[in-house]
Design a protein around this motif. Structure first.
Motif, PDB file in Angstrom:
ATOM      1  N   TRP A 175       0.642  -1.110  -0.008  1.00 20.43           N
ATOM      2  CA  TRP A 175       0.117  -0.018   0.082  1.00 20.43           C
ATOM      3  C   TRP A 175       0.821   1.246  -0.041  1.00 20.43           C
ATOM      4  O   TRP A 175       1.977   1.456   0.642  1.00 20.43           O
ATOM      5  N   PRO A 176       0.537   2.469  -0.781  1.00 17.18           N
ATOM      6  CA  PRO A 176       1.205   3.610  -0.698  1.00 17.18           C
ATOM      7  C   PRO A 176       0.724   4.350   0.550  1.00 17.18           C
ATOM      8  O   PRO A 176       0.044   4.152   1.283  1.00 17.18           O
ATOM      9  N   PHE A 177       1.397   5.521   0.696  1.00 20.10           N
ATOM     10  CA  PHE A 177       1.159   6.375   1.773  1.00 20.10           C
ATOM     11  C   PHE A 177      -0.133   7.287   1.605  1.00 20.10           C
ATOM     12  O   PHE A 177      -0.389   7.503   0.495  1.00 20.10           O
ATOM     13  N   PHE A 178      -0.614   7.640   2.619  1.00 21.66           N
ATOM     14  CA  PHE A 178      -1.664   8.720   2.309  1.00 21.66           C
ATOM     15  C   PHE A 178      -1.094   9.932   3.063  1.00 21.66           C
ATOM     16  O   PHE A 178      -0.333   9.997   4.155  1.00 21.66           O
ATOM     17  N   LEU A 179      -1.739  11.243   2.989  1.00 17.82           N
ATOM     18  CA  LEU A 179      -1.192  12.581   3.393  1.00 17.82           C
ATOM     19  C   LEU A 179      -2.570  13.015   4.790  1.00 17.82           C
ATOM     20  O   LEU A 179      -2.328  14.027   5.145  1.00 17.82           O
ATOM     21  N   GLY A 180      -3.537  12.082   5.150  1.00 22.07           N
ATOM     22  CA  GLY A 180      -4.451  12.395   5.930  1.00 22.07           C
ATOM     23  C   GLY A 180      -5.577  11.633   5.755  1.00 22.07           C
ATOM     24  O   GLY A 180      -5.831  10.698   4.706  1.00 22.07           O
ATOM     25  N   ASP A 218      -8.950  10.333   1.071  1.00 26.20           N
ATOM     26  CA  ASP A 218      -9.506  10.731  -0.378  1.00 26.20           C
ATOM     27  C   ASP A 218      -9.139   9.869  -1.314  1.00 26.20           C
ATOM     28  O   ASP A 218      -8.201   8.874  -1.345  1.00 26.20           O
ATOM     29  N   CYS A 219     -10.040   9.743  -2.385  1.00 22.14           N
ATOM     30  CA  CYS A 219      -9.753   8.937  -3.652  1.00 22.14           C
ATOM     31  C   CYS A 219      -8.813   9.650  -4.518  1.00 22.14           C
ATOM     32  O   CYS A 219      -8.553   9.122  -5.466  1.00 22.14           O
ATOM     33  N   ALA A 220      -8.221  10.989  -4.152  1.00 26.64           N
ATOM     34  CA  ALA A 220      -7.490  11.621  -5.017  1.00 26.64           C
ATOM     35  C   ALA A 220      -6.813  12.640  -4.115  1.00 26.64           C
ATOM     36  O   ALA A 220      -6.925  12.964  -2.921  1.00 26.64           O
ATOM     37  N   PRO A 221      -5.964  13.615  -4.803  1.00 30.21           N
ATOM     38  CA  PRO A 221      -5.164  14.434  -3.738  1.00 30.21           C
ATOM     39  C   PRO A 221      -6.089  15.484  -3.360  1.00 30.21           C
ATOM     40  O   PRO A 221      -7.188  15.687  -3.886  1.00 30.21           O
TER      41      PRO A 221
END
Length: 249
Positions: A175-180, A218-221
């Motif tokens: 899995w990639p990282f998320f920013l929140g 989010d599904c996107a930035p």
């Protein structure tokens, strides 16, 4: 499968100051909604995309109208947009409670999902305020009644708890990282499929004859960064979530 994707659009109003002169610039953006809709279409799912500015009037206000879809996805759209029809807000006229209709739709067999964002769950400054709406009882998570954003500018990686669930069929483990994300907690009757920073990341629940799902980021930035959008399992993950909502897996 036919799905209604609602939200993921916004209008930007900018003020430009250049020395003596000042002027305003406006633009409408819905590229994130288009992106997710197109991803789902590549998974063989028929998608109607309804941007936020259309939902205040156009969102289905009865179960019969909602039954045109196998599932409804709310993504980054606050409850006020769905509750305050123009006739009600501007003219004081009674109108159907669209979120109550959505709960009845789920109870009678529809699929309902909420994807995280600044106007999902509680949202920024509790502006999304879904904890105070009928939809709160249908979603598989407890929603806070205050600003629920957890900002992680350093990046944070979710952890899968139940890799055997069909939503993760074929999905990579890297899995990639998320920013929140939105801070939510799976209900006792729900299944917590993944966590992030010890909070719920993905939860699902059987609700009446239907199914509901919560995805905390989010599904996107910006919370779902380019690394997530470009992840090889991005398309499959969202396709699987919709297939599960529609009772196809």
């Amino acid at each position: 499968m036919k799905v209604l994707l609602v939200g993921e659009s916004w209008t930007v109003h900018e003020t430009h100051m250049k020395g003596f002169d000042i002027f305003d610039v406006c633009r409408h953006e819905e590229h994130c909604g288009d992106m997710l809709a197109n991803v789902l279409r590549k998974e063989g799912i028929d998608v109607d995309f309804m941007p936020s500015h259309e939902a205040q009037v156009g969102f289905p206000d009865t179960v019969d109208k909602l039954n045109a879809y196998d599932a409804v996805i709310l993504s980054d759209i606050g409850s006020n947009t769905l509750l305050l029809a123009p006739d009600t807000f501007y003219r004081g006229v009674r109108s159907p409670n669209k979120l109550k209709a959505l709960v009845d739709y789920a109870e009678q067999g529809g699929g309902v999902a909420m994807i995280g964002g600044y106007l999902s769950f509680a949202g920024i400054d509790n502006k999304a305020r879904y904890a105070m709406t009928p939809l709160a009882k249908a979603l598989p998570v407890e929603i806070l009644s205050y600003d629920d954003r957890v900002e992680c500018p350093e990046g944070i990686v979710p952890q899968v708890k139940d890799a055997s669930h069909s939503i993760f069929d074929g999905v990579g483990k890297d899995w990639p990282f998320f920013l929140g994300y939105n801070k939510i907690k799976a209900k006792k009757e729900a299944k917590e499929l993944a966590t992030i920073n010890e909070d719920t990341f993905i939860a699902v629940m059987e609700f009446g004859k239907g199914r509901t799902l919560a995805f905390a980021s989010d599904c996107a930035p910006h919370w779902g960064p380019k690394e997530f959008v470009d992840w090889q399992s991005y398309q499959l993950l969202f396709g699987n979530m919709v297939r599960w909502l529609c009772g196809k897996m």
